[in-house]
Design a protein around this motif. Structure first.
Motif, mmCIF file in Angstrom:
data_model
loop_
_atom_site.group_PDB
_atom_site.id
_atom_site.type_symbol
_atom_site.label_atom_id
_atom_site.label_comp_id
_atom_site.label_asym_id
_atom_site.label_seq_id
_atom_site.Cartn_x
_atom_site.Cartn_y
_atom_site.Cartn_z
ATOM 1 N N VAL A 47 0.833 -1.199 0.000
ATOM 2 C CA VAL A 47 0.000 0.000 0.000
ATOM 3 C C VAL A 47 0.870 1.252 0.000
ATOM 4 N N ASN A 48 1.921 1.247 0.814
ATOM 5 C CA ASN A 48 2.810 2.401 0.915
ATOM 6 C C ASN A 48 3.551 2.686 -0.386
ATOM 7 N N LEU A 49 3.666 1.688 -1.250
ATOM 8 C CA LEU A 49 4.294 1.874 -2.558
ATOM 9 C C LEU A 49 3.327 2.537 -3.546
ATOM 10 N N ASN A 50 2.083 2.712 -3.136
ATOM 11 C CA ASN A 50 1.010 3.205 -4.004
ATOM 12 C C ASN A 50 0.616 2.187 -5.065
ATOM 13 N N ALA A 51 0.915 0.917 -4.810
ATOM 14 C CA ALA A 51 0.519 -0.147 -5.733
ATOM 15 C C ALA A 51 -0.983 -0.393 -5.614
ATOM 16 N N ASN A 52 -1.595 -0.802 -6.717
ATOM 17 C CA ASN A 52 -3.016 -1.154 -6.688
ATOM 18 C C ASN A 52 -3.266 -2.598 -7.131
ATOM 19 N N VAL A 278 18.217 2.721 -10.644
ATOM 20 C CA VAL A 278 17.376 3.916 -10.673
ATOM 21 C C VAL A 278 17.184 4.414 -12.098
ATOM 22 N N ASN A 279 18.275 4.520 -12.853
ATOM 23 C CA ASN A 279 18.199 5.112 -14.190
ATOM 24 C C ASN A 279 17.445 4.222 -15.177
ATOM 25 N N THR A 280 17.677 2.915 -15.108
ATOM 26 C CA THR A 280 16.938 2.012 -15.988
ATOM 27 C C THR A 280 15.445 2.021 -15.647
ATOM 28 N N ASP A 314 22.332 -5.068 -1.552
ATOM 29 C CA ASP A 314 21.675 -6.096 -2.358
ATOM 30 C C ASP A 314 21.844 -5.783 -3.842
ATOM 31 N N ASN A 315 22.200 -6.797 -4.642
ATOM 32 C CA ASN A 315 22.399 -6.578 -6.079
ATOM 33 C C ASN A 315 21.347 -7.289 -6.928
ATOM 34 N N MET A 316 20.253 -7.687 -6.308
ATOM 35 C CA MET A 316 19.221 -8.432 -7.018
ATOM 36 C C MET A 316 18.098 -7.497 -7.484
ATOM 37 N N PHE A 317 16.982 -8.072 -7.940
ATOM 38 C CA PHE A 317 15.940 -7.302 -8.593
ATOM 39 C C PHE A 317 15.125 -6.409 -7.663
ATOM 40 N N THR A 318 14.826 -6.867 -6.468
ATOM 41 C CA THR A 318 13.867 -6.135 -5.660
ATOM 42 C C THR A 318 14.284 -4.670 -5.466
ATOM 43 N N PRO A 319 13.321 -3.737 -5.594
ATOM 44 C CA PRO A 319 13.620 -2.331 -5.312
ATOM 45 C C PRO A 319 13.474 -1.982 -3.842
ATOM 46 N N GLN A 320 13.102 -2.942 -3.030
ATOM 47 C CA GLN A 320 12.788 -2.665 -1.630
ATOM 48 C C GLN A 320 13.999 -2.102 -0.889
ATOM 49 N N ASN A 321 13.747 -1.008 -0.148
ATOM 50 C CA ASN A 321 14.773 -0.345 0.655
ATOM 51 C C ASN A 321 15.967 0.114 -0.188
ATOM 52 N N LYS A 322 15.666 0.505 -1.430
ATOM 53 C CA LYS A 322 16.658 1.065 -2.341
ATOM 54 C C LYS A 322 16.082 2.347 -2.946
ATOM 55 N N PRO A 323 16.931 3.190 -3.520
ATOM 56 C CA PRO A 323 16.406 4.421 -4.149
ATOM 57 C C PRO A 323 15.367 4.156 -5.238
ATOM 58 N N ALA A 324 15.470 3.013 -5.942
ATOM 59 C CA ALA A 324 14.500 2.701 -7.000
ATOM 60 C C ALA A 324 13.086 2.567 -6.450
ATOM 61 N N GLU A 325 12.959 2.207 -5.186
ATOM 62 C CA GLU A 325 11.621 2.086 -4.600
ATOM 63 C C GLU A 325 10.898 3.423 -4.621
ATOM 64 N N GLU A 326 11.617 4.495 -4.342
ATOM 65 C CA GLU A 326 10.996 5.809 -4.333
ATOM 66 C C GLU A 326 10.591 6.242 -5.742
ATOM 67 N N ILE A 327 11.370 5.854 -6.740
ATOM 68 C CA ILE A 327 11.006 6.158 -8.129
ATOM 69 C C ILE A 327 9.668 5.492 -8.463
#
Length: 334
Positions: A47-52, A278-280, A314-327
């Motif tokens: 929910v906090n990710l704004n996912a639906n 982040v950039n990708t 972490d170098n895997m796919f999940t964006p969790q707790n990384k800057p990409a999560e905010e994007i």
């Protein structure tokens, strides 16, 4: 004159109210199965990710690429991979107003690529078809029982689709008799132009691991240019099928050269590179999320134990707790 102006204003408001609202994007996560049941603690971060939307992924297992038997719903599997787990996960997510796609998947022993599943004889093909039909129809029934909004009929099964197209056409008809929601198929990024049954489904589903840059740390502009090589094929399929494009999976690893071969899952010792992720990620959203013909997608991947997932090392796919999560959060908010 005042009465005329007031009348014009009323007509304008009526006209605006009659205009078709913009279709809501599917802002989804690929919610990874775990050993245990889930609770509000595990769904709140979605929910906090704004996912639906969330993709829930039960699994069937095959011993080899030439093995026709699919094993599923066993006591040896993790809870979230079974029909009971699927039902519990969906119930917990729907409490948070998160819609669901049920996406049954196959795991081949030793991680062999599902797209290469291919039988050696007609007898084995028929056995595979029967066991796959059982697997999919069982979960189609689950999807109907729990009112899942969408069902994915398969994931990255290129050889199976190419060699047995009639089977898939008949399978879709059988699914439609059981499940009344929307249907898609998750074609690999280099498979979707050849998938023969898009006309029978509601979405063109693509696991969007398209290569977009050979650079160690590509800029957003580098990746935007990289998408130009793939957009014509995507748009052509959309135009020819008249179906919206759905990224049944999308995402990038947080490591060097993340845009070069985005499908890679090995090399666990690779250097973390949060900027590359982040950039990708930004470039993908910039390219697709404002397009009317694009339905949205499911980020790969999202773990239930949020606090222990992802992070700077972490170098895997999940964006969790990384800057990409905010994007992702910002784009999902739009």
């Amino acid at each position: 004159m005042k009465h005329f102006s007031l009348l014009c204003m009323v007509l304008l408001l009526v006209s605006c109210s009659m205009t078709s609202p913009k279709t809501e994007k599917i802002n989804g996560v690929s919610f990874v199965a775990s050993r245990d049941s889930i609770s509000e603690k595990h769904t709140k971060p979605v929910v906090n990710l704004n996912a639906n939307y969330a993709a829930i992924m039960p699994f069937g297992f095959i011993k080899s690429l030439e093995q026709p038997e699919i094993i599923y719903n066993t006591d040896k599997q993790w809870f979230g991979e079974t029909d009971k787990g699927v039902k519990q996960y969906v119930k917990a997510l729907k409490k948070q107003q998160i819609k669901v796609m049920i996406k049954p998947q196959i795991w081949v022993s030793h991680g062999a690529f599902t797209g290469f599943i291919k039988m050696k004889s007609e007898e084995e093909w028929q056995e595979l078809e029967q066991t796959y039909e059982n697997f999919i129809l069982d979960f189609a029934k689950v999807a109907e029982d729990i009112n899942a909004e969408m069902f994915c009929i398969g994931t990255e099964l290129e050889y199976f689709v190419a060699h047995r197209p009639k089977f898939w056409t008949q399978l879709i008809k059988k699914i439609r008799t059981i499940y009344k929601g929307k249907l898609t198929y998750a074609a690999n990024w280099n498979e979707f132009t050849k998938t023969p049954f898009w006309a029978d489904l509601d979405y063109v589903g693509i696991d969007a691991y398209f290569p977009v840059s050979d650079l160690k740390t590509p800029t957003v502009e580098d990746c935007l240019q990289g998408w130009n090589a793939h957009l014509p094929d995507i748009k052509n399929v959309q135009k020819n099928t008249k179906k919206p494009i759905l990224f049944t999976e999308f995402g990038y690893r947080s490591f060097d050269f993340s845009g070069k071969k985005p499908w890679l899952t090995g090399n666990y010792d690779a250097n973390p590179n949060l900027e590359a992720q982040v950039n990708t990620t930004k470039a993908l959203f910039k390219t697709f999320w404002e397009e009317d013909w694009f339905a949205g997608g499911f980020v790969w991947k999202w773990f239930h134990n949020y606090e222990q997932s992802g992070g700077a090392k972490d170098n895997m796919f999940t964006p969790q707790n990384k800057p990409a999560e905010e994007i992702i959060r910002q784009y999902y908010k739009k």
